[in-house]
Motif scaffolding. Structure first.
Motif, mmCIF file in Angstrom:
data_model
loop_
_atom_site.group_PDB
_atom_site.id
_atom_site.type_symbol
_atom_site.label_atom_id
_atom_site.label_comp_id
_atom_site.label_asym_id
_atom_site.label_seq_id
_atom_site.Cartn_x
_atom_site.Cartn_y
_atom_site.Cartn_z
ATOM 1 N N UNK A 188 -38.153 -170.361 3.368
ATOM 2 C CA UNK A 188 -37.015 -171.218 3.015
ATOM 3 C C UNK A 188 -37.388 -172.205 1.895
ATOM 4 N N UNK A 189 -36.403 -172.495 1.062
ATOM 5 C CA UNK A 189 -36.601 -173.364 -0.091
ATOM 6 C C UNK A 189 -37.139 -174.740 0.320
ATOM 7 N N UNK A 190 -36.599 -175.310 1.395
ATOM 8 C CA UNK A 190 -37.024 -176.664 1.776
ATOM 9 C C UNK A 190 -38.503 -176.720 2.162
ATOM 10 N N UNK A 191 -39.026 -175.620 2.669
ATOM 11 C CA UNK A 191 -40.445 -175.599 3.034
ATOM 12 C C UNK A 191 -41.306 -175.641 1.765
ATOM 13 N N UNK A 192 -40.889 -174.902 0.755
ATOM 14 C CA UNK A 192 -41.629 -174.893 -0.517
ATOM 15 C C UNK A 192 -41.584 -176.282 -1.146
ATOM 16 N N UNK A 193 -40.401 -176.881 -1.101
ATOM 17 C CA UNK A 193 -40.226 -178.197 -1.711
ATOM 18 C C UNK A 193 -41.102 -179.243 -1.024
ATOM 19 N N UNK A 194 -41.054 -179.228 0.296
ATOM 20 C CA UNK A 194 -41.834 -180.202 1.058
ATOM 21 C C UNK A 194 -43.323 -180.088 0.730
ATOM 22 N N UNK A 195 -43.796 -178.863 0.622
ATOM 23 C CA UNK A 195 -45.211 -178.655 0.312
ATOM 24 C C UNK A 195 -45.549 -179.145 -1.090
ATOM 25 N N UNK A 196 -44.663 -178.876 -2.035
ATOM 26 C CA UNK A 196 -44.923 -179.325 -3.405
ATOM 27 C C UNK A 196 -44.982 -180.842 -3.462
ATOM 28 N N UNK A 197 -44.121 -181.493 -2.695
ATOM 29 C CA UNK A 197 -44.151 -182.960 -2.650
ATOM 30 C C UNK A 197 -45.498 -183.485 -2.159
ATOM 31 N N UNK A 198 -46.161 -182.683 -1.334
ATOM 32 C CA UNK A 198 -47.464 -183.114 -0.801
ATOM 33 C C UNK A 198 -48.606 -182.713 -1.730
ATOM 34 N N UNK A 199 -48.284 -182.160 -2.876
ATOM 35 C CA UNK A 199 -49.314 -181.782 -3.831
ATOM 36 C C UNK A 199 -49.900 -180.399 -3.589
ATOM 37 N N UNK A 200 -49.222 -179.608 -2.755
ATOM 38 C CA UNK A 200 -49.690 -178.252 -2.474
ATOM 39 C C UNK A 200 -49.135 -177.304 -3.535
ATOM 40 N N UNK A 201 -49.960 -176.376 -3.984
ATOM 41 C CA UNK A 201 -49.477 -175.383 -4.931
ATOM 42 C C UNK A 201 -48.792 -174.254 -4.156
ATOM 43 N N UNK A 202 -47.554 -173.966 -4.511
ATOM 44 C CA UNK A 202 -46.822 -172.898 -3.833
ATOM 45 C C UNK A 202 -46.600 -171.757 -4.820
ATOM 46 N N UNK A 203 -47.057 -170.567 -4.464
ATOM 47 C CA UNK A 203 -46.816 -169.400 -5.308
ATOM 48 C C UNK A 203 -45.815 -168.507 -4.582
ATOM 49 N N UNK A 204 -44.743 -168.175 -5.292
ATOM 50 C CA UNK A 204 -43.672 -167.419 -4.644
ATOM 51 C C UNK A 204 -43.758 -165.938 -4.990
ATOM 52 N N UNK A 205 -43.420 -165.124 -4.014
ATOM 53 C CA UNK A 205 -43.407 -163.676 -4.226
ATOM 54 C C UNK A 205 -42.015 -163.137 -3.938
ATOM 55 N N UNK A 206 -41.666 -162.075 -4.650
ATOM 56 C CA UNK A 206 -40.343 -161.494 -4.405
ATOM 57 C C UNK A 206 -40.432 -160.462 -3.285
ATOM 58 N N UNK A 207 -41.639 -160.251 -2.742
ATOM 59 C CA UNK A 207 -41.800 -159.256 -1.684
ATOM 60 C C UNK A 207 -42.062 -159.936 -0.343
ATOM 61 N N UNK A 208 -42.354 -159.115 0.676
ATOM 62 C CA UNK A 208 -42.441 -159.683 2.025
ATOM 63 C C UNK A 208 -43.825 -160.267 2.341
ATOM 64 N N UNK A 209 -43.972 -160.670 3.578
ATOM 65 C CA UNK A 209 -45.144 -161.384 4.065
ATOM 66 C C UNK A 209 -46.477 -160.659 3.806
#
Ligand SMILES: *Cc1c(COP(=O)(O)O)cnc(C)c1O
Length: 439
Positions: A194-215
């Motif tokens: 979910x988008x909010x999880x990525x956002x929250x992590x970025x706010x904490x200084x975590x690098x989030x890399x997104x994939x268009x595929x599954x887990x």
């Protein structure tokens, strides 16, 4: 991909696969479950006790770093809560009568990251931090671990990296804990996160890399990138013994809680536990610990979405991670994002062979119905994944007659424990959307 011929053979051997392929909710009993546990070579109860002691050592740090854990003395734990109104609602809507009592294990309210991942994920980060700090003589085992909150430690951990692949909640746990200690954290997120999880992590200084595929892809990429970097520790959701140990600690804590509530678990009083399952580590760890403690008196079931029954299919066919839900034509699409896993952990599946009573599947429609009911009746919000636990009771009442008879189970004296795996981090706006979702 599994060939057509092989698939046909598998279906011949396992009739239930037909229902699974047509995404009907099923309940499958594990024929390999054993009376009396065989000793496990890969992992033992000692490992669980060691994890518990490590968490105890870190409690003085957790307490200062996360003041919300003050009342728990820095121990990350959730309560158990009886849900009699929800029980009535289930009886009204789904089954005529439900003998025994139903409790919720409230991991949705676990401090720091609001899901079951606050057990395994945080544990593995702490274990890594401890190992580094010991190696570099920053700390000794009998020191006060509140020191981990000092600037000197933060600067030290800054040199190190942690990486993880996740559908969301594991990333949250690792990201929040890792960043707090000072680590550079990278989370490889699958498309369903979910988008909010990525956002929250970025706010904490975590690098989030997104994939268009599954887990599975996100984990694979994360693993590859981390291998190239000697300063990076990869948290391997599919294979980690440390994650597993962290989850398993829940069992020793639960034992105490049941005792405090005067809930007996013995020959006369069976305990049923229903655990939502993704790749398997969380529910697997808890199940392993509980089996060690309660033996034949605990009956453990994993719940998965009808579109993502990876553990069920892996265990039923014995192929574990060599079969994916895609091989059966299933989409692996579900609103239960924590459970959107197409291929189960082989490590966990193997560990569960002598332990697990069975697996069941549940459709997304039920998850949202249950989400509303739980809010109306108990004023508890749990995320969709967690409601896969609720369906366990219904599934057993509908299809478990023979299992209950064969094992001579006294259902009037049974305790049903629904493991509610997540929810507290979900923002209010998201909750509204879920509660108002048209089914
Ligand atoms: C991760 C998760 C699970 C399942 O745990 P696995 O270790 O992936 O099997 C269940 N519920 C929620 C809310 C989760 O985030």
């Amino acid at each position: 991909m599994i060939e057509k011929q092989k698939l046909d053979d598998l279906i011949k051997k396992n009739e239930k696969l037909n229902d699974i392929i047509s995404s009907k909710p099923v309940l499958w009993f594990n024929p390999q479950k054993q009376k009396q546990q065989k000793s496990q070579s890969q992992f033992s109860f000692e490992d669980v006790l060691e994890a518990e002691q490590r968490l105890q050592r870190f409690s003085s740090y957790i307490r200062v770093a996360f003041p919300e854990t003050e009342s728990l003395q820095g121990i990350i734990e959730s309560e158990i809560k009886e849900i009699p109104s929800m029980k009535k609602a289930i009886e009204n809507e789904y089954t005529s009568e439900l003998p025994g009592r139903i409790f919720l294990k409230c991991d949705f309210a676990l401090p720091i990251s609001g899901s079951i991942k606050a057990r395994g994920g945080i544990y593995e980060v702490l274990k890594y931090a401890e190992q580094l700090a010991i190696e570099h003589r920053l700390i000794q085992y009998n020191d006060d671990y509140a020191k981990f909150n000092e600037e000197e430690f933060y600067e030290f951990f800054r040199q190190y990296k942690i990486a993880v692949g996740s559908t969301g909640n594991l990333g949250l746990s690792i990201g929040i804990m890792g960043a707090k200690l000072g680590f550079q954290v990278t989370v490889h997120m699958s498309s369903d996160a979910k988008e909010w999880k990525k956002q929250l992590l970025r706010e904490k200084g975590v690098e989030v890399i997104e994939y268009s595929s599954d887990y599975s892809k996100a984990v694979e990429e994360g693993r590859k990138q981390a291998e190239l970097d000697p300063m990076c520790h990869f948290i391997d959701d599919e294979n980690s013994r440390d994650l597993f140990a962290g989850y398993a600690v829940a069992a020793t804590r639960l034992k105490k809680q049941l005792k405090e509530e005067n809930i007996r678990v013995d020959e006369e009083h069976p305990l049923f536990v229903y655990l939502p399952c993704g790749v398997g580590g969380g529910p697997g760890g808890v199940a392993f610990g509980l089996k060690q403690i309660y033996g034949d008196h605990v009956h453990l079931f994993f719940g998965e979405p009808t579109q993502s029954p990876c553990m069920l299919v892996g265990m039923m066919t014995g192929l574990h991670d060599e079969i994916s839900v895609g091989d059966l034509g299933l989409s692996n699409r579900t609103e239960a994002d924590g459970l959107a896993v197409g291929r189960a952990s082989k490590f966990v599946g193997k560990m569960m062979e002598p332990v697990l009573s069975g697996c069941y599947t549940v459709d997304d429609e039920f998850l949202f119905k249950s989400l509303k009911l739980m809010m109306e009746r108990e004023e508890i919000f749990m995320e969709p994944s967690a409601h896969a636990g609720v369906y366990g009771v219904i599934s057993l009442m509908k299809e478990g007659e023979e299992y209950i008879r064969q094992n001579h189970l006294n259902m009037d004296k049974a305790t049903h424990l629904v493991w509610s795996t997540g929810g507290n981090m979900v923002p209010l706006t998201e909750r509204e959307l879920m509660l108002n979702k048209k089914i």
